[in-house]
Design a protein around this motif. Structure first.
Motif, PDB file in Angstrom:
ATOM      1  N   LEU A   1       0.499 -22.426  63.587  1.00  0.00           N
ATOM      2  CA  LEU A   1       0.460 -22.389  64.815  1.00  0.00           C
ATOM      3  C   LEU A   1       1.126 -21.102  65.511  1.00  0.00           C
ATOM      4  O   LEU A   1       0.410 -20.388  66.348  1.00  0.00           O
ATOM      5  CB  LEU A   1       1.140 -23.766  65.653  1.00  0.00           C
ATOM      6  N   ALA A   2       2.552 -21.183  65.371  1.00  0.00           N
ATOM      7  CA  ALA A   2       3.469 -20.555  66.990  1.00  0.00           C
ATOM      8  C   ALA A   2       3.163 -18.894  65.115  1.00  0.00           C
ATOM      9  O   ALA A   2       2.368 -18.003  66.373  1.00  0.00           O
ATOM     10  CB  ALA A   2       4.540 -20.719  66.385  1.00  0.00           C
ATOM     11  N   ARG A   3       3.359 -18.721  64.208  1.00  0.00           N
ATOM     12  CA  ARG A   3       2.660 -17.186  63.650  1.00  0.00           C
ATOM     13  C   ARG A   3       1.217 -17.163  64.145  1.00  0.00           C
ATOM     14  O   ARG A   3       1.730 -15.562  64.110  1.00  0.00           O
ATOM     15  CB  ARG A   3       3.354 -17.847  62.265  1.00  0.00           C
ATOM     16  N   THR A   4       0.454 -17.448  64.191  1.00  0.00           N
ATOM     17  CA  THR A   4      -1.380 -17.174  64.426  1.00  0.00           C
ATOM     18  C   THR A   4      -0.954 -16.584  66.280  1.00  0.00           C
ATOM     19  O   THR A   4      -1.110 -15.846  66.204  1.00  0.00           O
ATOM     20  CB  THR A   4      -1.473 -18.712  64.345  1.00  0.00           C
ATOM     21  N   ALA A   5       0.211 -17.831  66.931  1.00  0.00           N
ATOM     22  CA  ALA A   5       0.093 -17.322  68.182  1.00  0.00           C
ATOM     23  C   ALA A   5       1.069 -15.860  68.564  1.00  0.00           C
ATOM     24  O   ALA A   5       0.264 -14.951  69.130  1.00  0.00           O
ATOM     25  CB  ALA A   5       0.925 -18.469  69.351  1.00  0.00           C
ATOM     26  N   GLU A   6       1.201 -15.876  68.097  1.00  0.00           N
ATOM     27  CA  GLU A   6       2.426 -14.160  67.241  1.00  0.00           C
ATOM     28  C   GLU A   6       1.774 -13.121  67.280  1.00  0.00           C
ATOM     29  O   GLU A   6       1.525 -12.234  68.163  1.00  0.00           O
ATOM     30  CB  GLU A   6       3.561 -14.787  66.861  1.00  0.00           C
ATOM     31  N   LEU A   7       0.802 -13.778  66.658  1.00  0.00           N
ATOM     32  CA  LEU A   7       0.369 -12.295  65.393  1.00  0.00           C
ATOM     33  C   LEU A   7      -1.054 -11.825  66.840  1.00  0.00           C
ATOM     34  O   LEU A   7      -1.556 -10.895  66.561  1.00  0.00           O
ATOM     35  CB  LEU A   7      -1.111 -13.054  63.938  1.00  0.00           C
ATOM     36  N   ASN A   8      -1.751 -12.560  67.599  1.00  0.00           N
ATOM     37  CA  ASN A   8      -2.143 -12.598  68.324  1.00  0.00           C
ATOM     38  C   ASN A   8      -0.977 -12.151  70.103  1.00  0.00           C
ATOM     39  O   ASN A   8      -2.060 -12.236  70.919  1.00  0.00           O
ATOM     40  CB  ASN A   8      -3.468 -13.766  68.842  1.00  0.00           C
ATOM     41  N   GLY A   9      -0.306 -11.774  69.925  1.00  0.00           N
ATOM     42  CA  GLY A   9       0.641 -11.231  71.562  1.00  0.00           C
ATOM     43  C   GLY A   9       0.930 -12.760  72.242  1.00  0.00           C
ATOM     44  O   GLY A   9       1.377 -11.660  73.472  1.00  0.00           O
ATOM     45  N   LEU A  10       0.762 -13.252  71.965  1.00  0.00           N
ATOM     46  CA  LEU A  10       1.243 -14.192  72.634  1.00  0.00           C
ATOM     47  C   LEU A  10       3.572 -14.683  71.741  1.00  0.00           C
ATOM     48  O   LEU A  10       3.793 -14.182  71.248  1.00  0.00           O
ATOM     49  CB  LEU A  10       0.686 -16.069  72.180  1.00  0.00           C
ATOM     50  N   GLN A  11       3.427 -14.921  73.348  1.00  0.00           N
ATOM     51  CA  GLN A  11       5.245 -15.383  72.884  1.00  0.00           C
ATOM     52  C   GLN A  11       4.847 -17.314  72.910  1.00  0.00           C
ATOM     53  O   GLN A  11       4.324 -18.009  73.145  1.00  0.00           O
ATOM     54  CB  GLN A  11       5.851 -14.813  74.375  1.00  0.00           C
ATOM     55  N   VAL A  12       6.009 -17.289  72.061  1.00  0.00           N
ATOM     56  CA  VAL A  12       5.644 -19.333  71.902  1.00  0.00           C
ATOM     57  C   VAL A  12       7.609 -19.546  72.134  1.00  0.00           C
ATOM     58  O   VAL A  12       8.309 -19.487  71.167  1.00  0.00           O
ATOM     59  CB  VAL A  12       4.945 -19.204  69.988  1.00  0.00           C
ATOM     60  N   VAL A  13       7.207 -20.853  72.363  1.00  0.00           N
ATOM     61  CA  VAL A  13       8.426 -21.972  72.068  1.00  0.00           C
ATOM     62  C   VAL A  13       7.687 -22.839  71.577  1.00  0.00           C
ATOM     63  O   VAL A  13       6.478 -23.739  72.326  1.00  0.00           O
ATOM     64  CB  VAL A  13       8.725 -21.971  73.165  1.00  0.00           C
ATOM     65  N   THR A  14       8.790 -23.052  70.389  1.00  0.00           N
ATOM     66  CA  THR A  14       7.842 -24.756  69.968  1.00  0.00           C
ATOM     67  C   THR A  14       9.237 -25.258  69.697  1.00  0.00           C
ATOM     68  O   THR A  14      10.866 -25.001  69.685  1.00  0.00           O
ATOM     69  CB  THR A  14       8.475 -24.565  68.237  1.00  0.00           C
ATOM     70  N   VAL A  15       8.644 -26.999  70.147  1.00  0.00           N
ATOM     71  CA  VAL A  15      10.147 -27.482  69.815  1.00  0.00           C
ATOM     72  C   VAL A  15       9.648 -28.725  69.495  1.00  0.00           C
ATOM     73  O   VAL A  15       8.421 -29.578  69.380  1.00  0.00           O
ATOM     74  CB  VAL A  15      10.354 -28.334  71.843  1.00  0.00           C
TER      75      VAL A  15
END
Length: 276
Positions: A54-68
């Motif tokens: 999920l985080a990698r896909t979001a980053e591929l879409n130009g999003l910043q991600v915080v995962t806890v």
């Protein structure tokens, strides 16, 4: 745009809601039993793995991600085992906060909650919900090595050399949609190892040819699969097709595999420059 099926409603929802460009993801590790043969099991790997995708896909879409990653109370040994296994499976380190104050670590309410299927998590009310199906392990007749006892009696410990290629476990767990149960067997792991060997060998060979851009239709198809409910299985099928296509230049095949591996995390370019 990144959309997942909220298992509470069965509807696809956009995360995070536009126009915000920060995705807050909370991954819930299930409780670990206290039996003598009970350790960090395959489901405890699949849930943070889906959070990683999920985080990698979001980053591929130009999003910043915080995962806890919220965890039950773990002994130091199990906490260390979890860290080691996530590392060898290529799971990017989340902010591990135990079971307390996740919103403070996230900087606000979660946009998405990643939980085990059927789990009633009292504090997982915010955002959309991804339920990850279970993993069953069937030992081979000759037995499956698990000398560390970290993953339960039936699944090989990817931190041990006997596992040969720990990312084969990652490939196997990604081979079906996250809502579909996975059965781990000795033959299935062997097939995953074979696939990784063949793909890495091919990528290393293609890398020796002139680079070519990823074909636009392939790029659109793969990105749409990732962004529409994390359909990693469809992308793996697409890569298998690309590998066999005679109409694609080798340089385009290399760039396609290398680009999509940003989400897959299978280290597909590992053998580049090491051919005999």
């Amino acid at each position: 745009m990144l959309r997942i099926t909220d298992t509470r409603t069965g509807h696809l929802v956009e995360i995070p809601a536009a126009p915000r460009r920060l995705l807050r993801s909370r991954v819930h590790l299930p409780a670990i039993g206290e039996g003598a043969d009970t350790g960090i099991g395959p489901l405890h790997l699949r849930i943070p793995l889906i959070g990683d995708v999920l985080a990698r896909t979001a980053e591929l879409n130009g999003l910043q991600v915080v995962t806890v990653l919220t965890t039950p109370e773990l002994t130091p040994g199990r906490a260390g085992a979890l860290d080691r296994v996530m590392a060898v499976l290529g799971i990017h380190p989340p902010v591990v906060v135990g079971a307390h104050r996740p919103d403070a670590a996230l900087g606000g309410p979660a946009d998405v909650q990643v939980v085990a299927e059927g789990t009633d998590v009292d504090d997982a009310r915010d955002g959309a919900r991804i339920e990850v199906a279970g993993v069953a392990a069937v030992p081979s007749p000759e037995g499956v090595p698990d000398p560390g006892g970290l993953l339960g009696p039936d699944l090989p410990d990817p931190t041990e050399p006997e596992a040969a290629d720990p990312l084969a476990v990652r490939l196997l767990l990604l081979g079906l949609p996250y809502g579909t149960p996975v059965t781990v067997t000795g033959p299935a792991l062997a097939e995953a190892r074979r696939t990784l060997r063949e793909w890495r060998r091919s990528v290393a060979d293609w890398a020796q040819e002139p680079s070519r851009p990823v074909p636009a239709d392939l790029l659109r198809q793969a990105h749409a699969a990732f962004a529409e409910d994390l359909d990693v299985a469809a992308v793996l099928g697409l890569l298998a097709e690309v590998a066999e296509r005679s109409d694609l230049p080798s340089g385009a095949k290399f760039e396609t595999f290398a680009h999509l591996d940003r989400v897959l995390g299978l280290d597909l370019a590992r053998d580049v420059g090491h051919q005999r």
